[in-house]
Design a protein around this motif. Sequence first.
Motif, PDB file in Angstrom:
ATOM      1  N   ALA A 270     -18.690   6.530  -7.557  1.00 54.89           N
ATOM      2  CA  ALA A 270     -18.742   6.238  -8.961  1.00 54.89           C
ATOM      3  C   ALA A 270     -19.946   6.843  -9.770  1.00 54.89           C
ATOM      4  O   ALA A 270     -19.890   7.323 -10.815  1.00 54.89           O
ATOM      5  CB  ALA A 270     -18.514   4.676  -9.530  1.00 54.89           C
ATOM      6  N   SER A 271     -21.048   6.595  -9.004  1.00 50.89           N
ATOM      7  CA  SER A 271     -22.387   7.200  -9.235  1.00 50.89           C
ATOM      8  C   SER A 271     -22.223   8.914  -9.517  1.00 50.89           C
ATOM      9  O   SER A 271     -22.685   9.499 -10.544  1.00 50.89           O
ATOM     10  CB  SER A 271     -23.282   6.878  -8.166  1.00 50.89           C
ATOM     11  N   THR A 272     -21.386   9.485  -8.567  1.00 52.46           N
ATOM     12  CA  THR A 272     -21.317  10.808  -8.774  1.00 52.46           C
ATOM     13  C   THR A 272     -20.317  11.246 -10.004  1.00 52.46           C
ATOM     14  O   THR A 272     -20.678  12.038 -10.865  1.00 52.46           O
ATOM     15  CB  THR A 272     -20.444  11.498  -7.689  1.00 52.46           C
ATOM     16  N   LEU A 273     -19.545  10.449 -10.391  1.00 50.80           N
ATOM     17  CA  LEU A 273     -18.508  10.674 -11.531  1.00 50.80           C
ATOM     18  C   LEU A 273     -19.417  10.600 -12.681  1.00 50.80           C
ATOM     19  O   LEU A 273     -19.307  11.235 -13.513  1.00 50.80           O
ATOM     20  CB  LEU A 273     -17.461   9.489 -11.570  1.00 50.80           C
ATOM     21  N   ILE A 274     -20.131   9.485 -12.853  1.00 50.19           N
ATOM     22  CA  ILE A 274     -21.065   9.131 -14.073  1.00 50.19           C
ATOM     23  C   ILE A 274     -22.107  10.154 -14.146  1.00 50.19           C
ATOM     24  O   ILE A 274     -22.372  10.831 -15.254  1.00 50.19           O
ATOM     25  CB  ILE A 274     -21.601   7.929 -14.098  1.00 50.19           C
ATOM     26  N   ARG A 275     -22.687  10.657 -13.115  1.00 54.42           N
ATOM     27  CA  ARG A 275     -23.746  11.838 -13.090  1.00 54.42           C
ATOM     28  C   ARG A 275     -22.921  13.185 -13.806  1.00 54.42           C
ATOM     29  O   ARG A 275     -23.564  13.607 -14.675  1.00 54.42           O
ATOM     30  CB  ARG A 275     -24.063  11.936 -11.925  1.00 54.42           C
ATOM     31  N   ARG A 276     -21.767  13.309 -13.374  1.00 57.14           N
ATOM     32  CA  ARG A 276     -21.013  14.516 -13.931  1.00 57.14           C
ATOM     33  C   ARG A 276     -20.912  14.166 -15.352  1.00 57.14           C
ATOM     34  O   ARG A 276     -20.651  15.278 -15.900  1.00 57.14           O
ATOM     35  CB  ARG A 276     -20.057  14.921 -12.878  1.00 57.14           C
ATOM     36  N   ALA A 277     -20.454  13.049 -15.884  1.00 53.78           N
ATOM     37  CA  ALA A 277     -20.027  12.685 -17.240  1.00 53.78           C
ATOM     38  C   ALA A 277     -21.121  13.091 -18.105  1.00 53.78           C
ATOM     39  O   ALA A 277     -20.925  13.469 -19.295  1.00 53.78           O
ATOM     40  CB  ALA A 277     -19.608  11.241 -17.266  1.00 53.78           C
ATOM     41  N   ILE A 278     -22.338  12.902 -17.468  1.00 50.68           N
ATOM     42  CA  ILE A 278     -23.712  13.173 -18.485  1.00 50.68           C
ATOM     43  C   ILE A 278     -23.614  14.713 -18.553  1.00 50.68           C
ATOM     44  O   ILE A 278     -23.926  15.173 -19.677  1.00 50.68           O
ATOM     45  CB  ILE A 278     -24.869  12.641 -17.591  1.00 50.68           C
ATOM     46  N   THR A 279     -23.412  15.583 -17.556  1.00 46.68           N
ATOM     47  CA  THR A 279     -23.550  16.826 -17.553  1.00 46.68           C
ATOM     48  C   THR A 279     -22.340  17.388 -18.632  1.00 46.68           C
ATOM     49  O   THR A 279     -22.528  18.162 -19.243  1.00 46.68           O
ATOM     50  CB  THR A 279     -23.279  17.626 -16.247  1.00 46.68           C
ATOM     51  N   LEU A 280     -21.466  16.634 -18.589  1.00 51.78           N
ATOM     52  CA  LEU A 280     -20.120  17.081 -19.252  1.00 51.78           C
ATOM     53  C   LEU A 280     -20.657  16.813 -20.905  1.00 51.78           C
ATOM     54  O   LEU A 280     -20.118  17.571 -21.500  1.00 51.78           O
ATOM     55  CB  LEU A 280     -18.998  15.942 -19.054  1.00 51.78           C
ATOM     56  N   ILE A 281     -21.135  15.894 -21.198  1.00 44.32           N
ATOM     57  CA  ILE A 281     -21.661  15.517 -22.579  1.00 44.32           C
ATOM     58  C   ILE A 281     -22.686  16.646 -22.899  1.00 44.32           C
ATOM     59  O   ILE A 281     -22.743  17.175 -24.040  1.00 44.32           O
ATOM     60  CB  ILE A 281     -22.007  14.012 -22.857  1.00 44.32           C
TER      61      ILE A 281
END
Length: 399
Positions: A270-281
């Motif tokens: 989940a940490s990896t997912l959220i970190r990538r979500a930041i990059t997505l934004i």
Amino acid sequence: MDIDGARIAATVQRLRHRGHATLQDRLHRVRATLVLSVQAGLAAGISWLVAHELLGSPQPVFAPISAVGTLAVSVGQRFRRTVELIVGVAVGVAVGDLLIFLLGTGPWQLSLVVTSAILLTVFAGGSVAILIQAAATAVLIVTLSPAGHNLEIPRFLDALIGGSAALLVTALLLPLNPVRVLNRAARPALDLLADQLDEAADGLRERERDKVQHSLEQLRDHKEEVASFDEAIQGAKETATLSPARWHRRNELTHYAEAADPIERAIRNASTLIRRAITLIEDAEPIPEPMPASMGHLAESVRLLRHEFAVGEEPERARERSLRAVSEAAQAYTEGVGFSGSVVVAQVRTIASDLLVASGVSQEEANRLVREAFGDLKQKKHVESEQPERKSEPPSNGG
């Protein structure tokens, strides 16, 4: 004046709320340690009674100390702790009495006795617990020796009695409910995962980078929650092993024992997912609505898993919600995502697989279910797709 009055009232209200929250927190901690406190008091009293009244030890200091020391250690390590206490007392008694016999008592003798006990324990490869016990015993030997002599065997027996009394209380007289202990210990880790997935989903939906970043920071600091969960599992196993009254709960512990590792993996993923979500934004990639929805389904799956474990139900609803998260991720993928979005989709699949394994599904079966949930929806969405390779696929049984 009205403005000042409003500010004062608001400040008083905040202080009142803070005091209420602090009081509730303190009461919660008291309730959580109530049984342990009663266990410690009961074990101390029993150990003193046995050592002093039954065995005639004139100063059974080590009996209640050993009893409380055994109970004070983390649950799951009490049997090992009892052995360590006895070994530590033996080392402390041997070193202390020998050096007192040769050198007498005094401040510098005390320093030498403690130093020697520690060095001997380290040389013998003893654990930190044995080292501390040996040093503490050496101190007591030096300070109490003028009041009594030839107490080597009683001191050793005191430690044995104290540790045994602690085990007696926890195993027979006042055993903990291992499932209740696990429910209480699992809640912080599972709530942390669910809450931060929800917050990250909201931030992604609103394109609020700071909100997603905050959820990542909260999730990164998860070691204490996971460590408490692992510790509780060991304690529950110990209780179910030592206490005949809890033997019937052994099967219920299986779910938790097998869930600890996949839950920890889910938190890391989940940490990896959220970190990538930041990059997505940050990269202004497209965010199809099913993408944050899939994260919300994962959060709900975690909550359902916690609930179904707590009430002893088969976690069917948690599994179904995990697969819904995969289906939503597949829909987001078919609607169009960027590079970071595709990583988010992949992580949703990975976390769903972790949660399925935590629910009791084998890793191979979890992977198969995730592939089906992802592929079936993709197939349904691409019935009229222009992709040639999709046209050759057989129709899905599940639609």
